[in-house]
Design a protein around this motif. Structure first.
Motif, PDB file in Angstrom:
ATOM      1  N   GLN A   1      -1.654   9.937   6.899  1.00  0.00           N
ATOM      2  CA  GLN A   1      -2.976  10.270   6.373  1.00  0.00           C
ATOM      3  C   GLN A   1      -2.989  10.242   4.848  1.00  0.00           C
ATOM      4  O   GLN A   1      -3.933   9.748   4.236  1.00  0.00           O
ATOM      5  N   ARG A   2      -1.930  10.739   4.222  1.00  0.00           N
ATOM      6  CA  ARG A   2      -1.858  10.708   2.753  1.00  0.00           C
ATOM      7  C   ARG A   2      -1.763   9.294   2.220  1.00  0.00           C
ATOM      8  O   ARG A   2      -2.148   9.010   1.086  1.00  0.00           O
TER       9      ARG A   2
ATOM     10  N   ARG B   1       0.842  -1.204   0.000  1.00  0.00           N
ATOM     11  CA  ARG B   1       0.000   0.000   0.000  1.00  0.00           C
ATOM     12  C   ARG B   1       0.876   1.253   0.000  1.00  0.00           C
ATOM     13  O   ARG B   1       0.592   2.220  -0.701  1.00  0.00           O
TER      14      ARG B   1
ATOM     15  N   GLY C   1      -3.443   6.915   3.465  1.00  0.00           N
ATOM     16  CA  GLY C   1      -4.752   6.296   3.662  1.00  0.00           C
ATOM     17  C   GLY C   1      -5.020   5.787   5.068  1.00  0.00           C
ATOM     18  O   GLY C   1      -6.017   5.097   5.301  1.00  0.00           O
TER      19      GLY C   1
ATOM     20  N   ARG D   1      -5.639   6.629   9.264  1.00  0.00           N
ATOM     21  CA  ARG D   1      -6.175   7.727  10.071  1.00  0.00           C
ATOM     22  C   ARG D   1      -5.065   8.469  10.797  1.00  0.00           C
ATOM     23  O   ARG D   1      -5.210   9.632  11.121  1.00  0.00           O
TER      24      ARG D   1
ATOM     25  N   ARG E   1       1.917   4.199  -3.333  1.00  0.00           N
ATOM     26  CA  ARG E   1       1.637   5.635  -3.232  1.00  0.00           C
ATOM     27  C   ARG E   1       2.897   6.495  -3.138  1.00  0.00           C
ATOM     28  O   ARG E   1       2.803   7.711  -3.029  1.00  0.00           O
TER      29      ARG E   1
END
Length: 96
Positions: A53-54, A3, A56, A58, A7
């Motif tokens: 946060q970027r 993940r 994904g 919290r 990104r």
């Protein structure tokens, strides 16, 4: 970690450094604080939280939980240790 790797190209330079620290630390991340990661990445604690946060999550705690989930389990006990084998079998049965 897949993940995060997916990104990486979307992140700013400082955020990418944070993401790289997270990837480098792997399961050991669960033992680090936001300040520890910030120091390793050479950035501020707020950047660590923003990066989480970027990506994904919290926040940093959720990222740490994900790192703990992806950590490999303990190795199986050696076969010649009957007590360890019995304990492992009991733990396995209780999980099922």
């Amino acid at each position: 970690s897949a993940r995060i790797r997916a990104r990486l190209s979307e992140l700013r330079e400082t955020e990418a450094r944070v993401a790289q620290v997270v990837l480098d630390q792997g399961a050991a991340l669960v033992h680090l604080s936001v300040s520890d990661v910030a120091a390793l990445a050479g950035t501020a604690s707020s950047t660590v939280v923003r990066t989480c946060q970027r990506l994904g999550f919290r926040g940093f705690q959720e990222l740490k939980l994900e790192a703990a989930r992806q950590a490999p389990g303990p190795p199986p006990p050696p076969v010649d240790e009957p007590a360890a084998h019995a304990l492992a079998a009991t733990l396995h049965a209780s999980r099922d």
